[in-house]
Design a protein around this motif. Structure first.
Motif, PDB file in Angstrom:
ATOM      1  N   VAL A 198     -30.985 -36.259  -1.092  1.00 17.51           N
ATOM      2  CA  VAL A 198     -30.329 -35.576  -2.204  1.00 17.51           C
ATOM      3  C   VAL A 198     -30.392 -36.413  -3.489  1.00 17.51           C
ATOM      4  CG1 VAL A 198     -28.001 -36.439  -1.677  1.00 17.51           C
ATOM      5  CG2 VAL A 198     -28.268 -34.276  -2.849  1.00 17.51           C
ATOM      6  N   ALA A 247     -33.662 -35.699  -4.979  1.00 15.22           N
ATOM      7  CA  ALA A 247     -33.662 -34.354  -5.579  1.00 15.22           C
ATOM      8  C   ALA A 247     -32.990 -34.385  -6.950  1.00 15.22           C
ATOM      9  CB  ALA A 247     -32.938 -33.374  -4.658  1.00 15.22           C
ATOM     10  N   LEU A 248     -31.886 -35.106  -7.036  1.00 16.22           N
ATOM     11  CA  LEU A 248     -31.200 -35.202  -8.330  1.00 16.22           C
ATOM     12  C   LEU A 248     -32.038 -36.012  -9.327  1.00 16.22           C
ATOM     13  CD1 LEU A 248     -27.525 -35.754  -7.164  1.00 16.22           C
ATOM     14  CD2 LEU A 248     -28.594 -33.661  -7.965  1.00 16.22           C
ATOM     15  N   ILE A 261     -35.356 -36.156  -9.405  1.00 14.44           N
ATOM     16  CA  ILE A 261     -36.437 -35.280  -9.872  1.00 14.44           C
ATOM     17  C   ILE A 261     -35.881 -34.269 -10.877  1.00 14.44           C
ATOM     18  CG2 ILE A 261     -38.089 -33.515  -9.131  1.00 14.44           C
ATOM     19  CD1 ILE A 261     -38.321 -35.105  -6.481  1.00 14.44           C
ATOM     20  N   THR A 262     -34.679 -33.760 -10.584  1.00  7.15           N
ATOM     21  CA  THR A 262     -34.037 -32.833 -11.523  1.00  7.15           C
ATOM     22  C   THR A 262     -33.827 -33.512 -12.875  1.00  7.15           C
ATOM     23  OG1 THR A 262     -32.829 -31.904  -9.652  1.00  7.15           O
ATOM     24  CG2 THR A 262     -32.026 -31.327 -11.838  1.00  7.15           C
ATOM     25  N   LEU A 309     -17.495 -23.674 -20.800  1.00  9.75           N
ATOM     26  CA  LEU A 309     -17.386 -24.951 -20.081  1.00  9.75           C
ATOM     27  C   LEU A 309     -18.620 -25.840 -20.289  1.00  9.75           C
ATOM     28  CD1 LEU A 309     -15.918 -23.859 -16.638  1.00  9.75           C
ATOM     29  CD2 LEU A 309     -14.790 -25.247 -18.357  1.00  9.75           C
ATOM     30  N   GLY A 310     -19.767 -25.193 -20.444  1.00  6.06           N
ATOM     31  CA  GLY A 310     -21.006 -25.969 -20.564  1.00  6.06           C
ATOM     32  C   GLY A 310     -21.436 -26.184 -21.997  1.00  6.06           C
ATOM     33  N   TRP A 367     -12.499 -36.347  -0.022  1.00  9.13           N
ATOM     34  CA  TRP A 367     -13.200 -35.263  -0.703  1.00  9.13           C
ATOM     35  C   TRP A 367     -12.228 -34.397  -1.496  1.00  9.13           C
ATOM     36  CZ3 TRP A 367     -17.667 -34.770  -2.519  1.00  9.13           C
ATOM     37  CH2 TRP A 367     -18.793 -35.243  -1.855  1.00  9.13           C
ATOM     38  N   ARG A 409     -12.432 -33.553  -5.484  1.00  9.16           N
ATOM     39  CA  ARG A 409     -12.418 -32.204  -6.075  1.00  9.16           C
ATOM     40  C   ARG A 409     -11.329 -32.073  -7.125  1.00  9.16           C
ATOM     41  NH1 ARG A 409     -12.807 -30.643  -0.219  1.00  9.16           N
ATOM     42  NH2 ARG A 409     -15.018 -30.906   0.127  1.00  9.16           N
ATOM     43  N   ILE A 420     -37.159 -28.609  -4.485  1.00  3.09           N
ATOM     44  CA  ILE A 420     -36.342 -29.819  -4.308  1.00  3.09           C
ATOM     45  C   ILE A 420     -35.200 -29.839  -5.322  1.00  3.09           C
ATOM     46  CG2 ILE A 420     -36.385 -32.341  -4.506  1.00  3.09           C
ATOM     47  CD1 ILE A 420     -39.225 -32.226  -3.344  1.00  3.09           C
ATOM     48  N   ILE A 421     -35.503 -29.431  -6.558  1.00  9.73           N
ATOM     49  CA  ILE A 421     -34.453 -29.391  -7.588  1.00  9.73           C
ATOM     50  C   ILE A 421     -33.371 -28.401  -7.182  1.00  9.73           C
ATOM     51  CG2 ILE A 421     -33.986 -28.619  -9.947  1.00  9.73           C
ATOM     52  CD1 ILE A 421     -36.729 -29.835 -10.705  1.00  9.73           C
ATOM     53  N   GLY A 428     -31.350 -29.813  -4.343  1.00  7.16           N
ATOM     54  CA  GLY A 428     -30.459 -30.892  -4.775  1.00  7.16           C
ATOM     55  C   GLY A 428     -29.215 -30.365  -5.462  1.00  7.16           C
ATOM     56  N   ILE A 429     -29.418 -29.425  -6.389  1.00  8.84           N
ATOM     57  CA  ILE A 429     -28.268 -28.887  -7.130  1.00  8.84           C
ATOM     58  C   ILE A 429     -27.339 -28.130  -6.182  1.00  8.84           C
ATOM     59  CG2 ILE A 429     -27.607 -27.223  -8.909  1.00  8.84           C
ATOM     60  CD1 ILE A 429     -30.164 -28.057 -10.413  1.00  8.84           C
ATOM     61  N   HIS A 475     -27.050 -28.512  -3.015  1.00 16.10           N
ATOM     62  CA  HIS A 475     -26.403 -29.415  -2.052  1.00 16.10           C
ATOM     63  C   HIS A 475     -25.216 -30.149  -2.673  1.00 16.10           C
ATOM     64  CE1 HIS A 475     -26.243 -31.518   1.731  1.00 16.10           C
ATOM     65  NE2 HIS A 475     -26.076 -32.649   1.074  1.00 16.10           N
ATOM     66  N   VAL A 476     -25.373 -30.573  -3.911  1.00 17.05           N
ATOM     67  CA  VAL A 476     -24.244 -31.255  -4.570  1.00 17.05           C
ATOM     68  C   VAL A 476     -23.058 -30.295  -4.699  1.00 17.05           C
ATOM     69  CG1 VAL A 476     -23.485 -32.216  -6.771  1.00 17.05           C
ATOM     70  CG2 VAL A 476     -25.628 -32.958  -5.777  1.00 17.05           C
ATOM     71  N   LEU A 529     -21.461 -29.925  -1.431  1.00 15.90           N
ATOM     72  CA  LEU A 529     -20.621 -31.094  -1.128  1.00 15.90           C
ATOM     73  C   LEU A 529     -19.244 -30.928  -1.761  1.00 15.90           C
ATOM     74  CD1 LEU A 529     -23.097 -34.080  -1.617  1.00 15.90           C
ATOM     75  CD2 LEU A 529     -21.943 -33.474   0.492  1.00 15.90           C
ATOM     76  N   LEU A 530     -19.242 -30.403  -2.985  1.00 12.06           N
ATOM     77  CA  LEU A 530     -17.965 -30.247  -3.688  1.00 12.06           C
ATOM     78  C   LEU A 530     -17.105 -29.153  -3.071  1.00 12.06           C
ATOM     79  CD1 LEU A 530     -19.115 -30.633  -7.394  1.00 12.06           C
ATOM     80  CD2 LEU A 530     -17.915 -32.275  -5.970  1.00 12.06           C
ATOM     81  N   PHE A 547     -28.680 -32.839   3.639  1.00 13.51           N
ATOM     82  CA  PHE A 547     -29.597 -32.298   2.634  1.00 13.51           C
ATOM     83  C   PHE A 547     -30.742 -31.524   3.271  1.00 13.51           C
ATOM     84  CE2 PHE A 547     -33.342 -33.076  -0.185  1.00 13.51           C
ATOM     85  CZ  PHE A 547     -32.938 -32.251  -1.210  1.00 13.51           C
ATOM     86  N   PHE A 551     -21.118 -23.264 -14.790  1.00  9.84           N
ATOM     87  CA  PHE A 551     -21.429 -24.489 -15.521  1.00  9.84           C
ATOM     88  C   PHE A 551     -22.790 -24.457 -16.207  1.00  9.84           C
ATOM     89  CE2 PHE A 551     -18.070 -26.063 -12.822  1.00  9.84           C
ATOM     90  CZ  PHE A 551     -17.352 -26.793 -13.740  1.00  9.84           C
TER      91      PHE A 551
END
Lengths: 144, 311
Positions: free
Chosen positions: A14, A17-18, A20-21, A53-54, A113, A117, B211-212, B215-216, B218-219, B222-223, B231, B291
Motif C-alpha cells: 500500500v 501504491a500511495l 505511485i499515486t 472539504l477539498g 484505530w 478516526r 495500483i493507484i 492504494g486509495i 485501501h487507505v 483502513l479508516l 492490500f 474529499f
C-alpha cells in the motif's frame, strides 16, 4: 501499536501504491497548468459562497509540485500534510523498488484505530473551518 | 491439518501444531491443537527474520486458526478449481477454502481458458467466485488479468467510442455557448493524435491506474475498518471486478451497464475478501467522493452549466 518491517523484497504494497499515486499526481500538477484551463474553478464555491472539504487541494498539488510549501499551507494545511505524506511515500517507494528497502507497516489495535478516526475527523473539521474562515474573512489573515 | 494465518488470512497445510511461520507471509503464528489432540510440539529455533523480531510475539506469535478439512480436497497446486467442484456455500453451507483463481492456474489450465473461466465465474457466479478467491498472494496475476481484459475491450471499442464521443462533442459545441478556449479544447479531442495518444496511454498506464485505485481504496478501507485482508485483497477486488468492462463491446448502453456491474462486483469482492460488513466499502467510496476535489469541481460544472454561467 506495533511497527512491522516487511521482508526485503520488491513486492508492491500500500505504501508503494500511495507513492505511485503521489508521483503521478505531482507530475500532473507540475506539468499540466490546471489553474490556467479556461473552465477551471469551483463554481460551487462561487455560487454558494462556501468552500467544500477539498477546497484548495488543486492549489496544494500545484504549489507542492513546485516545492512551495508555505503557499500550499496557505491554501489547505491538511492537504499540504497529505501531499508531504505522498512525497515521502514516493521517496520510500523508490527506495523499496530500487534497493529492496523494507517497508514499515503499522499494526494498530481496534482501540487505536478508533482514536485515529476520531483524530482525523477533528482534523478535517478544523482544516475546513480554517479554509472557510480564510475564504469568507480574508482580512483576518492578511490584515485589514 | 489446515490452518489459517491471522495476519494474511491465507490457508496452508501443516503437519504439526504450535509455533511456526506462515509460508505465505512469513510471520510467526501459533497453530493450536485441534480438540482432543496431544499437546503441540516444541517450537523450532527462531530464524533471523524481520517477523521474528516483532514485539509482542516472542516465542509465541499470533494465534492461528485450525480449519476443518476442506470438502473439495487439499489447497495447493492440485486443488480443485475455485467455484467448480467445491460445494456451494453461503450462510449455513460448508465453508469454501480460498485458493488460486483459474487465471492464477493458467499454466495448468491454459492461458485463454484460465482467463475465460475467471471472467465467467466473476461475472456470473460472483458469490462463489469471491468466496473462493484467496485474499493474499502476489498482485501481479490480478493486475495482468485486468490489463488483458481492458486491453481487449479498448482495442475493440476505442474507435466506435471515439466516433460517438466526437458526434456528441459536436452536438454540444453547436448547441451550447461555451467559451472559445473550452470549445477549442473540446474540438481538439476529436483529432487522431489525441485518439491514438489516449488509447495507447490508457492501455499502457492501466496497471498504474489499478495500483493507484487500490492504494486509495485501501487507505479509505483502513479508516473505515474494512481492510482486514490486506492490500493484496483490495487489489484482487479491483482487478477481478474488471470483467464486466467487456460489456462495453455493446454500443452506447454497454459501457454504462459494464461500469455499474463492475462497481457492484468490486464492492462484493471487497466485502468477501476483507470479510467486512457491506457498509464499510460503501462508506469508503462516499468518503472518496466527499474529499475528491474533482467531485466538487464536477458538481460545480453541472451547477454552472445548469445556470448558464462559467467562471
Amino acid at each position: 501499536m506495533k511497527v512491522l518491517w516487511s521482508p526485503r523484497s520488491r513486492s508492491i504494497g500500500v505504501v508503494d501504491a500511495l507513492g505511485i499515486t503521489g508521483v503521478c499526481g505531482l507530475l500532473v500538477a507540475r506539468f499540466v497548468p490546471m489553474a490556467r484551463l479556461p473552465f477551471w474553478g469551483c463554481l460551487l464555491r462561487q455560487r454558494f459562497g462556501w468552500p467544500c472539504l477539498g477546497c484548495g487541494l488543486t492549489r496544494v498539488a500545484d504549489r507542492m509540485s513546485h516545492f512551495n510549501v508555505a503557499d500550499a499551507w496557505d491554501a489547505n494545511p491538511l492537504g499540504t500534510v497529505a501531499a508531504l505524506g505522498f512525497m515521502a511515500a514516493a521517496l520510500w517507494t523508490f527506495l523499496h523498488l530500487a534497493f529492496r528497502v523494507p517497508v514499515a507497516e503499522l499494526d494498530l489495535s481496534d482501540r487505536e484505530w478508533r482514536w485515529v478516526r476520531v483524530a482525523l475527523v477533528v482534523l478535517v473539521v478544523a482544516n475546513w473551518a480554517f479554509v472557510a474562515l480564510k475564504y469568507r474573512h480574508p482580512e483576518l489573515f492578511h490584515g485589514a | 491439518m489446515q490452518a489459517r494465518c491471522p495476519h494474511c488470512t491465507s490457508v496452508f497445510t501443516t503437519d504439526r501444531t504450535g509455533v511456526q511461520f506462515c509460508p505465505s507471509c512469513g510471520r510467526q503464528i501459533n497453530v493450536p491443537a485441534p480438540p482432543g489432540a496431544p499437546p503441540p510440539s516444541p517450537p523450532p529455533p527462531p530464524p533471523a527474520t524481520p517477523a521474528a523480531a516483532v514485539p509482542g510475539a516472542p516465542g509465541g506469535g499470533s494465534q492461528g486458526q485450525v480449519l476443518p478439512p476442506p470438502a473439495g480436497g487439499p489447497v495447493g497446486p492440485g486443488a480443485p478449481p475455485p467455484g467448480g467442484t467445491l460445494p456451494p456455500g453461503g450462510p449455513g453451507g460448508p465453508a469454501r477454502v480460498p485458493g488460486p483463481t483459474p487465471w492464477e492456474r493458467r499454466k495448468e489450465l491454459g492461458f485463454w481458458r484460465g482467463w475465460g473461466q475467471t471472467l465467467k465465474q466473476s461475472m456470473f457466479s460472483p458469490e462463489e467466485f469471491w468466496s473462493s478467491v484467496r485474499p493474499d498472494g502476489p498482485i501481479g496475476d490480478p493486475i495482468l488479468f485486468a490489463w488483458l481484459t481492458l486491453a481487449i475491450t479498448s482495442a475493440i471499442t476505442a474507435y466506435p467510442n471515439h466516433a460517438i464521443s466526437t458526434w456528441l462533442t459536436r452536438l454540444m459545441v453547436s448547441a451550447g455557448q461555451f467559451p472559445p478556449e473550452l470549445r477549442r479544447l473540446m474540438e481538439g479531442e476529436r483529432s487522431p493524435a489525441f485518439f491514438w495518444g489516449w488509447l495507447v496511454g490508457y492501455v499502457l498506464l492501466m496497471p498504474a491506474f489499478a495500483i493507484i485505485a487500490g492504494g486509495i481504496v485501501h487507505v479509505l478501507l483502513l479508516l473505515t475498518g474494512g481492510a482486514k485482508g490486506g492490500f493484496s485483497a483490495t487489489m484482487r477486488a479491483v482487478c477481478y471486478a474488471a470483467g464486466p468492462l467487456l460489456f462495453s463491446l455493446i454500443p452506447l448502453v454497454g459501457g454504462i451497464v459494464g461500469s455499474v456491474y463492475s462497481a457492484v462486483l468490486f464492492f462484493w469482492g471487497l466485502v468477501r475478501l476483507h470479510r467486512s460488513d457491506w457498509w464499510r466499502p460503501v462508506l469508503s467510496f462516499v468518503l472518496l467522493l466527499a474529499f475528491c476535489c474533482c467531485c466538487s469541481f464536477g458538481l460545480g460544472i453541472v451547477v454552472g452549466i445548469a445556470q448558464g454561467v462559467h467562471p
